[in-house]
Design a protein around this motif. Sequence first.
Motif, PDB file in Angstrom:
ATOM      1  N   LEU A  24       2.713  -4.793  -0.981  1.00 30.19           N
ATOM      2  CA  LEU A  24       1.598  -5.522  -1.580  1.00 30.19           C
ATOM      3  C   LEU A  24       2.080  -6.775  -2.303  1.00 30.19           C
ATOM      4  O   LEU A  24       1.465  -7.837  -2.221  1.00 30.19           O
ATOM      5  N   ILE A  25       3.185  -6.648  -3.016  1.00 32.19           N
ATOM      6  CA  ILE A  25       3.722  -7.782  -3.756  1.00 32.19           C
ATOM      7  C   ILE A  25       4.116  -8.912  -2.804  1.00 32.19           C
ATOM      8  O   ILE A  25       3.883 -10.093  -3.069  1.00 32.19           O
ATOM      9  N   ARG A  26       4.686  -8.547  -1.678  1.00 34.74           N
ATOM     10  CA  ARG A  26       5.129  -9.559  -0.727  1.00 34.74           C
ATOM     11  C   ARG A  26       3.971 -10.222   0.010  1.00 34.74           C
ATOM     12  O   ARG A  26       4.009 -11.418   0.292  1.00 34.74           O
ATOM     13  N   TYR A  27       2.936  -9.440   0.339  1.00 34.19           N
ATOM     14  CA  TYR A  27       1.861  -9.959   1.186  1.00 34.19           C
ATOM     15  C   TYR A  27       0.615 -10.398   0.413  1.00 34.19           C
ATOM     16  O   TYR A  27      -0.339 -10.873   1.023  1.00 34.19           O
ATOM     17  N   CYS A  28       0.618 -10.232  -0.904  1.00 35.02           N
ATOM     18  CA  CYS A  28      -0.537 -10.642  -1.710  1.00 35.02           C
ATOM     19  C   CYS A  28      -0.070 -11.632  -2.790  1.00 35.02           C
ATOM     20  O   CYS A  28      -0.030 -11.305  -3.981  1.00 35.02           O
ATOM     21  N   PRO A  29       0.285 -12.844  -2.408  1.00 37.71           N
ATOM     22  CA  PRO A  29       0.871 -13.804  -3.353  1.00 37.71           C
ATOM     23  C   PRO A  29      -0.112 -14.348  -4.373  1.00 37.71           C
ATOM     24  O   PRO A  29       0.312 -14.993  -5.335  1.00 37.71           O
ATOM     25  N   GLY A  45      -4.208 -10.483   2.915  1.00 34.00           N
ATOM     26  CA  GLY A  45      -3.458 -10.438   1.667  1.00 34.00           C
ATOM     27  C   GLY A  45      -3.694 -11.629   0.762  1.00 34.00           C
ATOM     28  O   GLY A  45      -3.606 -11.526  -0.463  1.00 34.00           O
ATOM     29  N   LEU A  46      -4.020 -12.771   1.361  1.00 31.86           N
ATOM     30  CA  LEU A  46      -4.237 -13.977   0.561  1.00 31.86           C
ATOM     31  C   LEU A  46      -5.498 -13.891  -0.294  1.00 31.86           C
ATOM     32  O   LEU A  46      -5.657 -14.625  -1.270  1.00 31.86           O
ATOM     33  N   TYR A  47      -6.416 -12.979   0.071  1.00 30.61           N
ATOM     34  CA  TYR A  47      -7.688 -12.867  -0.634  1.00 30.61           C
ATOM     35  C   TYR A  47      -7.666 -11.783  -1.719  1.00 30.61           C
ATOM     36  O   TYR A  47      -8.646 -11.624  -2.442  1.00 30.61           O
ATOM     37  N   VAL A  48      -6.582 -11.043  -1.811  1.00 33.62           N
ATOM     38  CA  VAL A  48      -6.490  -9.973  -2.806  1.00 33.62           C
ATOM     39  C   VAL A  48      -6.098 -10.575  -4.150  1.00 33.62           C
ATOM     40  O   VAL A  48      -5.059 -11.241  -4.272  1.00 33.62           O
ATOM     41  N   ARG A  49      -6.936 -10.349  -5.162  1.00 32.40           N
ATOM     42  CA  ARG A  49      -6.688 -10.907  -6.494  1.00 32.40           C
ATOM     43  C   ARG A  49      -6.311  -9.837  -7.521  1.00 32.40           C
ATOM     44  O   ARG A  49      -5.521 -10.087  -8.421  1.00 32.40           O
ATOM     45  N   GLU A  50      -6.896  -8.650  -7.383  1.00 28.25           N
ATOM     46  CA  GLU A  50      -6.664  -7.594  -8.364  1.00 28.25           C
ATOM     47  C   GLU A  50      -6.323  -6.288  -7.664  1.00 28.25           C
ATOM     48  O   GLU A  50      -6.914  -5.960  -6.636  1.00 28.25           O
ATOM     49  N   ILE A  51      -5.386  -5.542  -8.245  1.00 26.59           N
ATOM     50  CA  ILE A  51      -5.005  -4.231  -7.715  1.00 26.59           C
ATOM     51  C   ILE A  51      -4.943  -3.239  -8.875  1.00 26.59           C
ATOM     52  O   ILE A  51      -4.316  -3.508  -9.903  1.00 26.59           O
ATOM     53  N   ASP A  52      -5.608  -2.098  -8.706  1.00 24.30           N
ATOM     54  CA  ASP A  52      -5.557  -1.008  -9.684  1.00 24.30           C
ATOM     55  C   ASP A  52      -5.040   0.232  -8.963  1.00 24.30           C
ATOM     56  O   ASP A  52      -5.723   0.805  -8.114  1.00 24.30           O
TER      57      ASP A  52
END
Length: 256
Positions: free
Chosen positions: A43-48, A20-27
């Motif tokens: 996603l909001i909680r685990y992708c800061p 999750g730390l490596y996720v920058r963009e979500i569509d």
Amino acid sequence: MQFIGFVNTVSLPDSVLPYGLYVREIDLTPVNKYGVDMRVRKLIRYCPNLVSITLGQATSVKADTLQLMGRYCQNVHTLEMGGMISFPFMFDCDFSGMIGLRRLSLLTTPVQSTSLNTIPSSIRHLQIAQLDALQHGEFVTFLKQHPRLISLSVKRCRHINSDFAALILQLPKLSILELIGPEVNDESLKGFFDIPTQLHTLILRQTQITDATLRMFADGCLVVQNLDITNNAHVSQRGIDALLRKKKFEKISSNL
């Protein structure tokens, strides 16, 4: 990987890697036909470290889920929201926690004007489309509170249909302005071209303007580098030629 599997992977409590730390963009556009609210909360909680979120059209994400972004995703600088199928009526949404937000698109999103007032002062680029509940006076008040906007796009907003000069006077740093829809006409643009400022790009598409607007433009002091006046049924080549005799542009686009 399918969307459900992706969410489960990034939200694993004891994963080998903190995906999750490596996720920058979500569509979420490809999956917005499903009930995605619960998974978006994960996603909001685990992708800061998210910086860009696109919810797509007719998303099932709820207003209280959006408010979690301010708590967990303070690095988000781009948010694109479409209509919300879970809220057939107007709703309040609090954007104030998104302190790094710079680019916001609200497309047919049924938000109340009070929600706009929570948009942080960090915003620099705003696009709104078909916000039928937003009144002209409310939008003027909003722009007074956000004078550092660099680009503004207003598309087919039913009540944003008069005195566009009053809107632009609130934005001394504005560089790009896009006005689209039949609400834009000669009367609504009176005084607009008398504003002593410069725009990098002015887009007037699918409007009801006529050659009268082009004459006001030619006689006014507004300076524009790039002009797009495509798909305006009541503008003639004669009007464009008269404009070009008085104004110079780096680029002008029309379909005549």
